[in-house]
Design a protein around this motif. Structure first.
Motif, PDB file in Angstrom:
ATOM      1  N   ARG A  77      13.373  13.536  -4.717  1.00 46.88           N
ATOM      2  CA  ARG A  77      12.851  13.064  -3.437  1.00 46.88           C
ATOM      3  C   ARG A  77      11.711  12.113  -3.745  1.00 46.88           C
ATOM      4  O   ARG A  77      10.688  12.524  -4.311  1.00 46.88           O
ATOM      5  CB  ARG A  77      12.347  14.226  -2.571  1.00 46.88           C
ATOM      6  CG  ARG A  77      11.734  13.750  -1.251  1.00 46.88           C
ATOM      7  CD  ARG A  77      11.466  14.897  -0.304  1.00 46.88           C
ATOM      8  NE  ARG A  77      10.461  15.813  -0.791  1.00 46.88           N
ATOM      9  CZ  ARG A  77       9.140  15.599  -0.717  1.00 46.88           C
ATOM     10  NH1 ARG A  77       8.676  14.461  -0.187  1.00 46.88           N
ATOM     11  NH2 ARG A  77       8.291  16.485  -1.154  1.00 46.88           N
ATOM     12  N   ILE A  78      11.878  10.843  -3.423  1.00 47.52           N
ATOM     13  CA  ILE A  78      10.825   9.859  -3.650  1.00 47.52           C
ATOM     14  C   ILE A  78       9.697  10.139  -2.658  1.00 47.52           C
ATOM     15  O   ILE A  78       9.900  10.125  -1.442  1.00 47.52           O
ATOM     16  CB  ILE A  78      11.337   8.418  -3.476  1.00 47.52           C
ATOM     17  CG1 ILE A  78      12.558   8.171  -4.367  1.00 47.52           C
ATOM     18  CG2 ILE A  78      10.229   7.424  -3.789  1.00 47.52           C
ATOM     19  CD1 ILE A  78      12.313   8.270  -5.840  1.00 47.52           C
ATOM     20  N   ASP A  79       8.516  10.396  -3.168  1.00 50.57           N
ATOM     21  CA  ASP A  79       7.379  10.747  -2.317  1.00 50.57           C
ATOM     22  C   ASP A  79       6.532   9.536  -1.962  1.00 50.57           C
ATOM     23  O   ASP A  79       6.012   9.439  -0.845  1.00 50.57           O
ATOM     24  CB  ASP A  79       6.505  11.783  -3.046  1.00 50.57           C
ATOM     25  CG  ASP A  79       5.350  12.261  -2.195  1.00 50.57           C
ATOM     26  OD1 ASP A  79       5.602  12.871  -1.148  1.00 50.57           O
ATOM     27  OD2 ASP A  79       4.193  12.010  -2.576  1.00 50.57           O
ATOM     28  N   ALA A  80       6.385   8.601  -2.918  1.00 48.95           N
ATOM     29  CA  ALA A  80       5.554   7.440  -2.643  1.00 48.95           C
ATOM     30  C   ALA A  80       5.853   6.341  -3.652  1.00 48.95           C
ATOM     31  O   ALA A  80       6.219   6.618  -4.794  1.00 48.95           O
ATOM     32  CB  ALA A  80       4.069   7.806  -2.709  1.00 48.95           C
ATOM     33  N   VAL A  81       5.696   5.090  -3.204  1.00 46.87           N
ATOM     34  CA  VAL A  81       5.741   3.927  -4.085  1.00 46.87           C
ATOM     35  C   VAL A  81       4.461   3.148  -3.807  1.00 46.87           C
ATOM     36  O   VAL A  81       4.290   2.574  -2.734  1.00 46.87           O
ATOM     37  CB  VAL A  81       6.987   3.052  -3.824  1.00 46.87           C
ATOM     38  CG1 VAL A  81       6.958   1.824  -4.727  1.00 46.87           C
ATOM     39  CG2 VAL A  81       8.265   3.852  -4.046  1.00 46.87           C
ATOM     40  N   ASP A  82       3.568   3.182  -4.784  1.00 45.85           N
ATOM     41  CA  ASP A  82       2.235   2.586  -4.600  1.00 45.85           C
ATOM     42  C   ASP A  82       2.190   1.227  -5.298  1.00 45.85           C
ATOM     43  O   ASP A  82       2.179   1.138  -6.531  1.00 45.85           O
ATOM     44  CB  ASP A  82       1.175   3.524  -5.182  1.00 45.85           C
ATOM     45  CG  ASP A  82      -0.241   3.011  -4.952  1.00 45.85           C
ATOM     46  OD1 ASP A  82      -0.392   1.938  -4.331  1.00 45.85           O
ATOM     47  OD2 ASP A  82      -1.193   3.677  -5.403  1.00 45.85           O
ATOM     48  N   ARG A  83       2.155   0.163  -4.492  1.00 46.95           N
ATOM     49  CA  ARG A  83       2.086  -1.195  -5.039  1.00 46.95           C
ATOM     50  C   ARG A  83       0.674  -1.769  -5.008  1.00 46.95           C
ATOM     51  O   ARG A  83       0.475  -2.951  -5.285  1.00 46.95           O
ATOM     52  CB  ARG A  83       3.037  -2.113  -4.264  1.00 46.95           C
ATOM     53  CG  ARG A  83       4.513  -1.837  -4.544  1.00 46.95           C
ATOM     54  CD  ARG A  83       5.407  -2.853  -3.843  1.00 46.95           C
ATOM     55  NE  ARG A  83       6.759  -2.827  -4.378  1.00 46.95           N
ATOM     56  CZ  ARG A  83       7.715  -2.002  -3.950  1.00 46.95           C
ATOM     57  NH1 ARG A  83       7.429  -1.111  -2.988  1.00 46.95           N
ATOM     58  NH2 ARG A  83       8.914  -2.053  -4.486  1.00 46.95           N
ATOM     59  N   ASP A  84      -0.314  -0.954  -4.676  1.00 44.78           N
ATOM     60  CA  ASP A  84      -1.687  -1.433  -4.555  1.00 44.78           C
ATOM     61  C   ASP A  84      -2.504  -1.203  -5.820  1.00 44.78           C
ATOM     62  O   ASP A  84      -3.740  -1.187  -5.778  1.00 44.78           O
ATOM     63  CB  ASP A  84      -2.393  -0.741  -3.376  1.00 44.78           C
ATOM     64  CG  ASP A  84      -1.767  -1.118  -2.044  1.00 44.78           C
ATOM     65  OD1 ASP A  84      -1.277  -2.270  -1.949  1.00 44.78           O
ATOM     66  OD2 ASP A  84      -1.755  -0.285  -1.128  1.00 44.78           O
ATOM     67  N   LEU A  85      -1.840  -1.014  -6.949  1.00 42.41           N
ATOM     68  CA  LEU A  85      -2.558  -0.822  -8.209  1.00 42.41           C
ATOM     69  C   LEU A  85      -2.982  -2.167  -8.788  1.00 42.41           C
ATOM     70  O   LEU A  85      -2.360  -3.209  -8.495  1.00 42.41           O
ATOM     71  CB  LEU A  85      -1.659  -0.099  -9.213  1.00 42.41           C
ATOM     72  CG  LEU A  85      -1.113   1.263  -8.786  1.00 42.41           C
ATOM     73  CD1 LEU A  85      -0.241   1.841  -9.899  1.00 42.41           C
ATOM     74  CD2 LEU A  85      -2.232   2.228  -8.446  1.00 42.41           C
ATOM     75  N   PRO A  86      -4.032  -2.179  -9.614  1.00 47.91           N
ATOM     76  CA  PRO A  86      -4.440  -3.446 -10.251  1.00 47.91           C
ATOM     77  C   PRO A  86      -3.324  -4.074 -11.070  1.00 47.91           C
ATOM     78  O   PRO A  86      -3.185  -5.294 -11.112  1.00 47.91           O
ATOM     79  CB  PRO A  86      -5.621  -3.023 -11.135  1.00 47.91           C
ATOM     80  CG  PRO A  86      -6.139  -1.769 -10.513  1.00 47.91           C
ATOM     81  CD  PRO A  86      -4.942  -1.081  -9.943  1.00 47.91           C
ATOM     82  N   GLN A  87      -2.531  -3.233 -11.732  1.00 47.31           N
ATOM     83  CA  GLN A  87      -1.413  -3.724 -12.534  1.00 47.31           C
ATOM     84  C   GLN A  87      -0.221  -2.802 -12.322  1.00 47.31           C
ATOM     85  O   GLN A  87      -0.327  -1.593 -12.486  1.00 47.31           O
ATOM     86  CB  GLN A  87      -1.765  -3.758 -14.021  1.00 47.31           C
ATOM     87  CG  GLN A  87      -2.819  -4.797 -14.378  1.00 47.31           C
ATOM     88  CD  GLN A  87      -3.066  -4.847 -15.872  1.00 47.31           C
ATOM     89  OE1 GLN A  87      -2.883  -3.873 -16.579  1.00 47.31           O
ATOM     90  NE2 GLN A  87      -3.477  -6.007 -16.356  1.00 47.31           N
ATOM     91  N   GLY A  88       0.909  -3.364 -11.970  1.00 49.01           N
ATOM     92  CA  GLY A  88       2.126  -2.588 -11.857  1.00 49.01           C
ATOM     93  C   GLY A  88       2.232  -1.766 -10.587  1.00 49.01           C
ATOM     94  O   GLY A  88       1.449  -1.900  -9.635  1.00 49.01           O
ATOM     95  N   ALA A 115       7.727  11.046  -7.484  1.00 45.10           N
ATOM     96  CA  ALA A 115       8.920  11.729  -6.987  1.00 45.10           C
ATOM     97  C   ALA A 115       8.914  13.180  -7.427  1.00 45.10           C
ATOM     98  O   ALA A 115       8.335  13.541  -8.464  1.00 45.10           O
ATOM     99  CB  ALA A 115      10.182  11.032  -7.502  1.00 45.10           C
ATOM    100  N   PHE A 116       9.594  14.010  -6.641  1.00 47.75           N
ATOM    101  CA  PHE A 116       9.800  15.409  -6.989  1.00 47.75           C
ATOM    102  C   PHE A 116      11.250  15.586  -7.442  1.00 47.75           C
ATOM    103  O   PHE A 116      12.179  15.159  -6.751  1.00 47.75           O
ATOM    104  CB  PHE A 116       9.507  16.316  -5.788  1.00 47.75           C
ATOM    105  CG  PHE A 116       8.075  16.247  -5.333  1.00 47.75           C
ATOM    106  CD1 PHE A 116       7.096  16.975  -5.993  1.00 47.75           C
ATOM    107  CD2 PHE A 116       7.697  15.440  -4.262  1.00 47.75           C
ATOM    108  CE1 PHE A 116       5.762  16.914  -5.589  1.00 47.75           C
ATOM    109  CE2 PHE A 116       6.377  15.365  -3.851  1.00 47.75           C
ATOM    110  CZ  PHE A 116       5.407  16.105  -4.513  1.00 47.75           C
ATOM    111  N   VAL A 117      11.411  16.214  -8.621  1.00 46.45           N
ATOM    112  CA  VAL A 117      12.738  16.304  -9.235  1.00 46.45           C
ATOM    113  C   VAL A 117      12.980  17.740  -9.714  1.00 46.45           C
ATOM    114  O   VAL A 117      12.114  18.315 -10.384  1.00 46.45           O
ATOM    115  CB  VAL A 117      12.857  15.351 -10.445  1.00 46.45           C
ATOM    116  CG1 VAL A 117      14.301  15.277 -10.924  1.00 46.45           C
ATOM    117  CG2 VAL A 117      12.332  13.968 -10.114  1.00 46.45           C
TER     118      VAL A 117
END
Length: 319
Positions: free
Chosen positions: A261-272, A277-279
């Protein structure tokens, strides 16, 4: 990272009247508990055991019985613990680029502590499980038995195993030790001599070394308590991936194929980008190899225990 586990289970067990690694503990040889723990971890792709030359075949029989999801190899140990660890290291599958080294006489290692230390490792940075020293420690003249000084116990930690590092750092540490005839009392001490930083990870559960016959009863009491309260549900892991944005789609697809289950996709990091996800733990087996193949060294991931869920509930609700 693709992890390999090395279990050093050599030694003649003179205090036990036979090889300590085969002393029965709750119906299983002592070393069998470590084998079971690492065999249950989907992050570990290969297991190598080093033991006394005359015990290679019995150890191989035990290992092949307990380890069914990963390749397992048994090699003859050397004249010292350091040599035994080196023999195991050189027998590890080439695909493994990260290594943990564990003392087979520590049957109580907990997977949560293993994962906490794994998360610290990267090139040039190793990790060791340890506990703060609670006794007052004296430096003593070994001949006259006179105290030289009292050490500040606030700076002292008792090292345990497993000890963790990138494979290339362990190889470099062992090569330097051979070249300089340096004999260390633990694995990360070799890394200290080649300027690898060693992070201390506090151990959260009992993980003592079975040294004397009395320790067997103590270890049995701990194991009995754990088994009586062991949850019946499936273990769910929190997986955190750090990658370039171009890889996010492939990472999400790979995780979803494994019931994540994808919990979050954080694109606000300085790099990358960070993907969280929970697996279900067993569905993560083989993920490191697939991840390394499409990430080609440009991304990393860590795992840690999240919660338990019923086997018919999927990953349940993350906490």
């Amino acid at each position: 990272m693709i992890w390999g586990a090395l279990i050093v289970a050599a030694g003649r067990g003179t205090r036990f009247g036979g090889p300590k690694q085969f002393v029965e503990l709750m119906g299983l040889p002592l070393v069998g508990w470590s084998l079971r723990t690492f065999a249950a971890m989907p992050e570990i792709a290969h297991i190598v055991v080093a033991t006394e030359p005359e015990w290679v075949e019995p150890m191989r029989s035990l290992a092949e019985k307990l380890v069914t999801q990963q390749p397992v190899v048994v090699v003859a140990g050397g004249a010292t613990r350091q040599e035994s660890a080196r023999n195991a290291l050189y027998a590890l599958d080439d695909a493994c680029n990260a290594v943990l080294v564990h003392d087979g006489a520590r049957p109580l290692i907990h997977t949560a502590d293993v994962r906490s230390a794994m998360a610290q490792v990267r090139r040039g940075v190793a990790a060791v499980l340890a506990t703060p020293v609670i006794d007052t420690i004296k430096r003593v003249d070994p001949i006259r038995m006179i105290v030289h000084e009292t050490l500040d116990r606030g700076e002292l930690w008792a090292a345990q195993t497993p000890q963790f590092a990138m494979r290339e750092d362990f190889v470099r540490g062992h090569a330097h030790a051979v070249h300089t005839s340096h004999e260390a009392t633990d694995d990360v001490a070799l890394l200290e001599h080649v300027a690898v930083e060693v992070a201390v990870v506090p151990a959260t559960s009992e993980n003592f070394k079975v040294t004397n016959p009395g320790d067997v009863a103590r270890a049995e009491a701990v194991l009995r308590e754990r088994l009586e309260h062991a949850p019946q549900e499936e273990e769910v892991l929190l997986v955190e991936v750090f990658a370039d944005d171009a890889l996010v789609g492939a990472i999400e697809r790979e995780l979803e194929l494994r019931g994540a289950r994808i919990d979050a996709v954080d694109r606000d990091l300085p790099q990358g980008v960070a993907v969280r996800a929970f697996v279900p733990a067993e569905r993560l087996r083989g993920f490191a190899q697939r991840f390394e193949a499409f990430a080609d060294g440009s991304a990393t991931f860590t795992t840690r225990f999240s919660h338990y869920a019923g086997r018919d509930e999927g990953v349940g609700v993350g906490t």
